[in-house]
Design an enzyme around this catalytic site. Structure first.
Site, PDB file in Angstrom:
ATOM      1  N   SER A 668       0.834  -1.195   0.000  1.00 47.19           N
ATOM      2  CA  SER A 668       0.000   0.000   0.000  1.00 47.19           C
ATOM      3  C   SER A 668       0.875   1.253   0.000  1.00 47.19           C
ATOM      4  O   SER A 668       1.614   1.489  -0.949  1.00 47.19           O
ATOM      5  CB  SER A 668      -0.962  -0.045   1.196  1.00 47.19           C
ATOM      6  N   ASP A 741      -8.940  -4.805  -6.111  1.00 46.46           N
ATOM      7  CA  ASP A 741      -8.618  -3.931  -4.976  1.00 46.46           C
ATOM      8  C   ASP A 741      -9.787  -2.989  -4.686  1.00 46.46           C
ATOM      9  O   ASP A 741     -10.278  -2.295  -5.571  1.00 46.46           O
ATOM     10  CB  ASP A 741      -7.364  -3.111  -5.293  1.00 46.46           C
ATOM     11  N   HIS A 775      -7.601  -5.440  -1.354  1.00 44.45           N
ATOM     12  CA  HIS A 775      -6.375  -4.756  -0.926  1.00 44.45           C
ATOM     13  C   HIS A 775      -5.494  -5.643  -0.050  1.00 44.45           C
ATOM     14  O   HIS A 775      -4.269  -5.556  -0.101  1.00 44.45           O
ATOM     15  CB  HIS A 775      -6.744  -3.472  -0.178  1.00 44.45           C
TER      16      HIS A 775
END
Length: 800
Positions: A668, A741, A775
């Site tokens: 991330s 995601d 994610h």
């Protein structure tokens, strides 16, 4: 260094073809042994700490789990068949145990192949409710703790699309449930219909600061499907499965009983919907009903909230944070902004807190005003309350003790919330006569449990505070040797009985009952270490300084058989990190790492690779500091590079590594960090970036902790974007992303476009898209393949 890098580039380019056709792979035996493990159960305890529930779930989900038919609407991802979130995580077994017993008992009569979630104790804490998801839907079950027997009490027709589909009544004999409406309308399959017109959106000229969101409504068909999927009927069901209808069909987003059980507060979603914000910002109406289901009062009406002022301390207008006061029979508490919700406006007071007593015939009474943004209120009894306020720009948090009898207030905490060394801890809580959470008090004494971070290490503590004088008395400080002790709960303050979790680098975390007066401990759980193969890995928290004097830390791991005295072999180094923003250097330099934390290898770190002969610096500190009026991101790149260089220098000075063989990685915002480091620094041989964002112009109204928009500081957005500097990136990079995601700002498109730019500019880069993953990655097939890709990449770049 140049020769080493050239060899690495050639190996990289020869190894990877332009497009690979590959099936799922598994990592090497050393890593697979750690990754393919059996997850110990999770522990759930009631407030009295006399019952323990063990919930068992598979270590990973499967691709089949992630491949269920879903619909993405208003920020939700919904399983269209079962009417529950498609990302729900399920337990597969339950066991229970009285705290006083020595072994757990298997719960009898569980459903076949159970998929358990939404577990909760009844108010009297004698039963446990849970939902089970079948092939057709969601059903409600009850466990009698004394007999350890489960019983189904509803059909599989509950609606869990907006979260838990039930709440307990105060009597512990009935539950309020949300069911699918009778004669529910069929969903619209818009893929088969020709459009009847274009999609049209308009703006009325008002300025707003909306970040990027995923899974939004896109057309009228989505709107209709959203209505169908979120609508429920409300029923009362008793423990024998008898049903009684309470409320007709509506889009119920929240249900809660008053502490005395005589009122039901229900929040429903209203139109118009939005195509630019998720359902949490849709219009909503909150109504309170009496025990017979009659409307007593509409207590709140929230308008569509598409327009938000800039800043993390800005809020919407109107009543917000509305909930029941936990120490009174039926009183609502809520806050309203006094500055229009706009943090940029000057105001003596930002928020006003009100109390509103049922049946709401009288006007709400002002309770307290905050000079910063209202955060929370905790209740003790009818004598005291503790109100917290905060302000993001200064990172300040402040707490007040309010005497409810005379209205006097005293400041009990005023500090930078990132200053962990000054953290006073959290007040211990208990359940009151209404079954609601309140501060645990004995007379005028309350108790604080603190994590206990200090410059000399971590020492969790218990303090007693006299609420009349605000004086504190230290009751206990944890000083375990070669182990860590987390204080979970104070069971009996007068007797000194507490509940703790003890762990060490090689001892799996387990629960203990401890008497802090006699220092006697009694094991509550005895979970074994599932990662025996790395129990002898060397682990140390190292401290070092950045070039500007900021103190940094990281947890260093070395292979179990590495000779730390001779240091003959120079190891390749892997750094895993995640940048964090601070407003001052002192808090940025504080250490929150403990060498006695259990070493838990998982796909989100490099610890696995200690078994392959690598040194690993995990959770390396990467502070980004902006003091005074300077924002952290004003100097993001030089601080980032300095953080990385300081980490490499520190491990190199210990004599363990070959500094020409350093890899950096992150997930991330850590992936964003990795791409920038490889772009702006020559300290790395390669990098691994997972599920990141690389073009900040695609997140133009703020990202991470950046409050300014692109048009405020275009040079910051452009400078910080690896995509804008792709022509400078020549170091081997492995890009990984889930192809589904759902995180705001890290659309899969970010990785795809960055890869295309790097590829066309001649950079050595490989992209791996993991099917069905959001994610965070969940499917076993994908996680094992991810580890294989990383292993292959690191071996090629750092060892060959």
């Amino acid at each position: 260094m140049k020769l080493k890098l050239t060899i690495c580039l050639l190996a990289f380019l020869n190894f990877y073809e332009a497009q690979e056709s590959i099936t799922y792979q598994k990592p090497s035996a050393e890593i697979l042994k750690l990754a393919d493990y059996e997850r110990p159960p999770s522990v759930l305890m009631n407030s009295k700490k006399d019952w323990v529930v063990f919930t068992y779930r598979p270590t990973y989900k499967t691709l089949e789990d992630l491949s269920q038919q879903e619909m993405k609407l208003g920020g939700l991802r919904i399983n269209l068949v079962t009417n529950i979130s498609s990302s729900a995580t399920y337990s597969s077994n339950l066991k229970v145990r009285k705290m006083s017993d020595k072994s757990e008992v298997q719960v009898k009569n569980l459903p076949p192949n159970p998929k358990i979630t939404f577990t909760s104790f009844s108010p009297d804490e004698k039963k446990l409710a849970f939902t089970n998801t079948t092939a057709k839907g969601v059903e409600l079950w009850i466990v009698d703790l004394e007999t350890a027997t489960a019983k189904k009490i509803t059909a599989d027709n509950l609606n869990a699309n907006l979260g838990s589909p039930y709440i307990w009544y105060k009597d512990s004999q009935n539950l309020l449930i949300k069911t699918l409406p009778q004669n529910r309308t069929a969903l619209i399959d818009s893929s088969k219909d020709l459009p009847t017109g274009p999609i049209v959106s308009t703006a009325d000229g008002k300025v707003s600061q909306n970040r990027t969101y995923q899974d939004l409504l896109k057309n009228p068909q989505d709107e209709k499907n959203f209505e169908i999927l979120t609508a429920s009927d409300i029923y009362n069901v008793d423990l024998n499965g008898n049903l009684k209808k309470v409320k007709d069909q509506n889009m119920y987003s929240g249900l809660s009983f008053s502490p005395d059980g005589n009122y039901l507060m229900a929040t429903t979603i209203k139109k118009p919907f939005s195509y630019i914000v998720p359902l949490s910002r849709f219009p909503m109406t909150t109504t309170v009903y009496d025990a017979s289901g009659n409307a007593v009062k509409v207590v709140n009406e929230i308008l569509l909230n598409e327009i938000m002022p800039k800043g993390f301390s800005s809020v919407r207008t109107g009543k917000r944070a509305m909930g029941w006061r936990s120490d009174m029979p039926a009183t609502l508490v809520y806050a309203e902004a006094l500055d229009g919700g706009d943090q940029s406006k000057a105001a003596d007071y930002r928020d006003e807190i009100f109390m509103w007593e049922a049946p709401f015939n009288a006007a709400p009474k002002s309770f307290f005003k905050t000079k910063q943004r209202y955060e929370d209120v905790s209740w003790t009894n009818d004598h005291y309350a503790i109100v917290s306020e905060g302000w993001y720009d200064t990172r300040n948090t402040k707490s007040f003790l309010i005497d409810l009898k005379n209205g006097e207030s005293k400041v009990i905490d005023d500090r930078n919330y990132q200053d962990v060394y000054s953290d006073p801890g959290n007040f211990n809580t208990t359940k009151n006569q209404f079954g609601r959470t309140v501060l645990d008090m004995k007379g005028e004494k309350a108790y604080l449990i603190g994590a206990g971070f200090t410059k000399d290490g971590q020492h969790p503590f218990i303090d007693e505070m006299d609420l009349k004088t605000l004086k504190k008395k230290r009751l206990y400080t944890s000083n375990l040797k070669n182990a860590k002790e987390d204080i979970i709960d104070i069971i009996n303050p007068s007797k000194g009985e507490v509940l703790t979790i003890q762990q060490s680098a090689s001892q799996y975390p387990n629960y203990f009952k401890k008497n802090i007066k006699s220092n006697k401990t009694e094991a509550v759980t005895s979970f074994a270490n599932p990662f025996e193969s790395i129990k002898d890995v060397y682990k140390e928290v190292i401290t070092y300084k950045r070039n500007d004097g900021v103190t940094l830390t990281g947890t260093l791991y070395l292979p179990a058989n590495y000779d730390r005295k001779a240091k003959k072999e120079k190891l390749p180094l892997l750094i895993w990190a995640y940048p964090t923003e601070y407003k001052d250097k002192n808090t940025a330099g504080q250490n929150t790492q403990n060498p006695n934390d259990f070493t838990f290898p998982y796909y989100g770190s490099f610890v696995y690779w200690t078994t392959k002969g690598y040194a690993v610096l995990d959770d390396a500190a990467f502070p980004i500091i902006g003091e005074g009026k300077t924002e952290p991101n004003d100097t993001f790149i030089p601080q980032l590079v300095a953080n990385g260089k300081a980490a490499i220098d520190a491990v190199d000075q210990l004599g363990y590594i070959d500094r020409t063989k350093v890899a950096v990685g992150g997930h991330s915002y850590g992936a964003f960090m990795t791409a920038n480091l490889l772009t702006h620094s020559k300290d790395y041989a390669c990098g691994i970036a997972r599920s990141g964002a690389y073009n900040r112009t695609l997140t133009p109204f703020g990202f991470q902790s950046e409050q300014r928009n692109y048009w405020d500081v275009p040079e910051i957005y452009n400078t910080m974007s690896p995509f804008m500097n792709a022509d400078k990136m020549k170091t081997p990079l492995l890009l990984i992303h889930g192809d589904a995601d759902n995180n705001p700002g890290t659309f899969t498109l970010q990785t795809e476009r960055y890869f295309q730019a790097l590829k066309n500019l001649g950079a050595p880069v490989k992209m791996v898209l993991l099917p069905k993953e959001a994610h965070g990655y969940q499917a076993k097939e994908n996680i094992l393949h991810l580890l294989w890709e990383q292993d292959q990449f690191l071996e090629k770049c750092l060892k060959k």
